[in-house]
Design an enzyme around this catalytic site. Structure first.
Site, PDB file in Angstrom:
ATOM      1  N   ALA A   1      37.924  43.355  27.990  1.00 47.62           N
ATOM      2  CA  ALA A   1      39.347  43.665  28.010  1.00 47.62           C
ATOM      3  C   ALA A   1      39.823  44.422  29.241  1.00 47.62           C
ATOM      4  O   ALA A   1      41.015  44.626  29.382  1.00 47.62           O
ATOM      5  CB  ALA A   1      39.705  44.463  26.760  1.00 47.62           C
ATOM      6  N   CYS A   2      38.943  44.898  30.105  1.00 46.25           N
ATOM      7  CA  CYS A   2      39.356  45.694  31.254  1.00 46.25           C
ATOM      8  C   CYS A   2      40.188  44.885  32.246  1.00 46.25           C
ATOM      9  O   CYS A   2      40.057  43.673  32.336  1.00 46.25           O
ATOM     10  CB  CYS A   2      38.132  46.244  31.978  1.00 46.25           C
ATOM     11  SG  CYS A   2      37.196  47.422  31.022  1.00 46.25           S
ATOM     12  N   THR A   3      41.006  45.607  33.006  1.00 47.22           N
ATOM     13  CA  THR A   3      41.777  44.997  34.087  1.00 47.22           C
ATOM     14  C   THR A   3      41.645  45.878  35.324  1.00 47.22           C
ATOM     15  O   THR A   3      41.793  47.100  35.231  1.00 47.22           O
ATOM     16  CB  THR A   3      43.260  44.877  33.719  1.00 47.22           C
ATOM     17  OG1 THR A   3      43.402  44.223  32.459  1.00 47.22           O
ATOM     18  CG2 THR A   3      44.014  44.074  34.784  1.00 47.22           C
TER      19      THR A   3
END
Length: 486
Positions: free
Chosen positions: A26-28
């Site tokens: 889920a990281c950006t």
């Protein structure tokens, strides 16, 4: 980011592993070259998201020189990866988990030589690539990558080469993208499969928004000054039958990445338009270019705003947490509700600034928002600090009133369910705080740049303790206010 709650849960069945990966990636990340920024700093950073358990305590710590000794064998509690240290570790700061028995997850920080590392944004190669060069069960993972690299290198390029050597000899247990930087060079690396990777020296005049997939396009593998890649990067793609060549060069994303998923597309699309509203992109584009251009300069506040982006600049709406999980599980493309960069799953967010006027021993500045981004200010810290405020050190895995993470997390949760007036009032307070800190920072930079190494350490550490106490009081006061309405 990629998590293992318990290792046995993820390795029992390969199918289960694949399903869980979709849930927890889920990281950006964002990178902005210094010729594109308003103040001439090189900016990069990341939202660390944890979809399966968003209430997950993080610390912010200084690790003393020699924490790990030459000849010591490191073992990753997440997957059993082992590594023998070739020398004593340098002093470094990081943002670790509080459960090292399940993986350290140092994530991001500085070392005493001014090297910065931000690791990782999780990704996964397409099925065909994984059949040819599968991930190594006890290979290098996000849980150990910062701990193994950051305390042992004096330059960013040295860090890339050390990482390359480990992947060659020990293998990678998962796909990842990450940044290793110093005052002179910023390197972006994509780890594709068990032994394949590529890294580029990031250009000064571009920006990128990176969700959980691969983005590198065509690269010149003969350009040894600006590209470092595994020797079989072409061979493996050809053997897998996925090799794509454009203008005589391998296109890495088209060769190694799976289909561009909707939860990645929504974040890339909204992030690019947030940093460059005039970008010529459509939501339906097959892929977005990794290296984006802009006629407008990008400020630190623009990057902060983008990490908080909840699709306000699009025709979409942010999907609630449960709906995100459901959409991902069912591989559903929702016409209205999409996964946003700023979301309820963020456990911390950090933004690095590399500044020409700061000496190498200072390293740079990291702006840290602990416990989320929406209702927590970013707070600046120099890279040469020798300690952090006590509220960053709490190791409880459940709510604790003396922990900055848990208090900020509680504020975020309550604010998401508060009235618009309460939200607007606190957001205005956050905006003023960050504006004041950014304005103050240039004066502090000028001051610290004229100090000796020891003077600069003392100065930076005093600021660290002051800022930590300050942000804890801001979040604690807001928590008390919100609880008084119940």
């Amino acid at each position: 980011m990629y998590r293992r709650k318990t290792m046995s849960l993820l390795v029992t069945i390969l199918v289960l592993f694949t399903q869980l990966f979709s849930y927890i990636s889920a990281c950006t990340a964002i990178i902005v070259g210094k010729r594109l920024t308003t103040d001439g700093s090189f900016i990069f950073g990341r939202n660390e998201d944890f979809v399966t358990a968003p209430d997950w305590n993080k610390n912010f710590k200084v690790h003393e020189k020699g924490k790990y000794k030459k000849g010591e064998t490191f073992k990753d509690g997440a997957n059993g990866f082992t590594y023998i240290f070739s020398k004593d570790s340098f002093k470094y700061i990081s943002i670790p988990d509080v459960t090292p028995e399940e993986g350290i997850f140092d994530e991001a920080g500085f070392n005493e030589y001014g090297v910065m590392m931000d690791a990782t944004v999780s990704a996964s190669a397409n099925d065909e690539i994984q059949k040819v060069d599968p991930y190594v069960k006890d290979g290098l993972a996000e849980s150990a990558i910062t701990t193994i690299i950051l305390p042992y290198v004096k330059t960013a390029r040295e860090g890339v080469n050390l990482l390359a050597d480990i992947i060659k000899n020990k293998g990678a247990s998962e796909g990842n993208s990450l940044v290793i930087a110093d005052k002179n060079e910023v390197w972006f690396i994509e780890i594709y499969s068990g032994h394949e990777f590529a890294a580029i020296k990031y250009p000064d005049d571009k920006f990128s928004v990176i969700p959980n997939t691969y983005f590198l396009g065509t690269v010149d593998l003969n350009d040894k000054e600006n590209v470092i890649a595994s020797p079989n990067i072409v061979k493996v793609a050809k053997k897998a039958g996925t090799y794509v060549e454009e203008n005589g060069k391998i296109h890495l994303a088209k060769s190694y990445a799976p289909k561009f998923e909707d939860n990645d597309r929504s974040r890339s699309y909204s992030g690019i338009l947030s940093l460059n509203p005039n970008a010529k992109i459509k939501y339906s584009d097959e892929r977005y270019d990794f290296l984006q251009s802009s006629d407008k300069k990008i400020s630190l506040q623009d990057v902060m705003k983008t990490f908080r982006n909840r699709l306000e600049n699009t025709n979409f709406k942010p999907a609630p947490r449960d709906q995100v999980k459901k959409n991902i599980k069912e591989n559903k493309i929702d016409p209205v509700y999409k996964y946003s960069i700023g979301n309820e799953n963020t456990v911390e967010s950090h933004i690095f600034q590399i500044k020409d006027n700061l000496p190498q021993n200072v390293g740079g500045v990291v702006w840290l928002a602990m416990g989320g981004t929406k209702f927590v200010p970013y707070v600046p810290y120099y890279g040469n600090i020798t300690s952090t405020y006590k509220a960053y050190h709490n190791t409880n895995t459940k709510y604790d009133s003396e922990s900055l993470y848990w208090v900020a997390n509680e504020v975020n949760n309550m604010m998401f369910n508060s009235s618009k007036k309460l939200q607007d009032d606190f957001l205005e307070k956050i905006s003023r705080y960050e504006s004041d800190k950014i304005s103050e920072q240039s004066k502090l930079d000028e001051k610290i740049s004229k100090m000796s190494v020891l003077e600069a350490q003392k100065f930076a550490t005093e600021l660290s303790l002051k800022n930590g106490k300050e942000i804890f009081e801001i979040e604690k006061n807001q928590e008390n206010l919100l609880k008084s309405f119940k």
